[in-house]
Write an enzyme that holds these catalytic residues in place. Sequence first.
Site, PDB file in Angstrom:
ATOM      1  N   LYS A   1      -2.597   4.322  -0.101  1.00 25.94           N
ATOM      2  CA  LYS A   1      -3.139   3.682  -1.307  1.00 25.94           C
ATOM      3  C   LYS A   1      -3.077   4.684  -2.436  1.00 25.94           C
ATOM      4  CE  LYS A   1      -5.428  -0.237  -2.208  1.00 25.94           C
ATOM      5  NZ  LYS A   1      -5.271  -1.443  -1.386  1.00 25.94           N
TER       6      LYS A   1
HETATM    7  N1  GLU Z   1      -3.029  -4.093  -2.520  1.00 24.35           N
HETATM    8  C1  GLU Z   1      -2.874  -5.062  -1.492  1.00 24.35           C
HETATM    9  C2  GLU Z   1      -3.871  -4.806  -0.364  1.00 24.35           C
HETATM   10  O1  GLU Z   1      -4.894  -4.209  -0.580  1.00 24.35           O
HETATM   11  C3  GLU Z   1      -1.443  -5.202  -1.019  1.00 24.35           C
HETATM   12  C4  GLU Z   1      -0.818  -3.979  -0.427  1.00 24.35           C
HETATM   13  C5  GLU Z   1       0.684  -4.111  -0.148  1.00 24.35           C
HETATM   14  O2  GLU Z   1       1.247  -5.156  -0.374  1.00 24.35           O
HETATM   15  O3  GLU Z   1       1.233  -3.115   0.302  1.00 24.35           O
HETATM   16  O4  GLU Z   1      -3.694  -5.243   0.734  1.00 24.35           O
END
Ligand code: GLU
Length: 417
Positions: A106
């Site tokens: 993240k």
């Molecule tokens: N930000 C989204 C989540 O928290 C999607 C992450 C992604 O598609 O890699 O799951």
Amino acid sequence: MSDEVNPFESLQEQIDDAAAYLDVDDDVIHRLKYPERVLETNLSVDMDDGSIQRFKAFRSEFNGDRGPYKGGIRYHPGVTRDEVKALSGWMVYKCAVVDIPYGGGKGGIVIDPSEHSANEIENITRSFAEELRPFIGEDKDVPAPDVNTGQREMNWIKDTYETLENTTEPGVVTGKSLEAGGSEGRVEATGRSTAITAREAFDYLGKDIVGADVAVQGYGNAGWIATKLIDELGANIVAVSDSSGAVHDPSGLDPVDVKEFKRDTGSVSGYEDTEALTNEELLTMDVDLLVPAALENAIDGDLAEDVSADVIVEAANGPLTPDADDVLTEKDVHVFPDILANAGGVTVSYFEWVQNRQRFYWDEERVNEELEAVITEAFDDLTDAYASFDLPNFRTAAYVVAIQRVVDAFTDNGNWP
Ligand code: GLU
């Protein structure tokens, strides 16, 4: 909302809660509680007025046992190092619970994007992409959208990376626009998984979703799509909110109309013929289904005492603190966790990545069918674990399934001394 609860500590507590039911050595569990690495960087970016401004940014790569690090990048003034670490850990277990071949990562930039022009956001995004370049790649770490980021930012990251690497590699990032190599159905995917989870949860609990009263906290991409699809299942959307406050109409709101109102006015507040409520009042409403779809720590232990919903399906990441979980388990409120209920986003990111690698694109019907299969299968795995391990709640069940999968990958890979 509680700012005092550290989400990274919440993640570690959630892992410990589930590990207690697993036959896995403590030292193996211990390594699943910390990120493998965290990039912290300061971006120096040209502003429109000629000044240079500094922005702190992070990328946490939590665990890569099951595949490339995967997870979004958020732009928010409240971003912290520990928040990004927690969110990257939740991605590991999210990808494992839906059984897609990724680890977790993240990123975040400490920024209020509403204070910047599109040109400044582009400069900031490209600057971050340049910092990320050695770490990302379709087989290494694959960013995606998160809070306050979307197709525009992902397209810029892809373009910056491809330009610097002198290549074409659309799978370096997901959540792109269709023209830049995105997938059909990606924008709706997070909210779609929340609606599928709500439908399955009601079915599992023997409750009827048709006519069920629903309150939704947060009307961003995940929240509004979930609201629309849950409404289409026949439920009655009695209240929705955003950071400006909540609106309540016991006879039912039209989600599309509310969305248009928010687009025109900037918020849901003031929507016609509704009673104004605070977010806290919405979260404690006596409804059949509550969907927290905003940020972490929306419900802490104190607020949980006042929660009156029968079922909670989490569209946000980490909206309940561990204390809230304890209180709600005690009160028999059934919580279907984020790592299942919002996993549609990363699942369709996976489909996008597969399509990018094959340079062969699917239609929306295929995307939605495959998504439906992944989420319903994960739901069944979770409820099977809940019953067979006699677990206290569905979050622990999700972590039991997910941790075992990560541990199995780690064990089979072997440890590099
Ligand atoms: N930000 C989204 C989540 O928290 C999607 C992450 C992604 O598609 O890699 O799951």
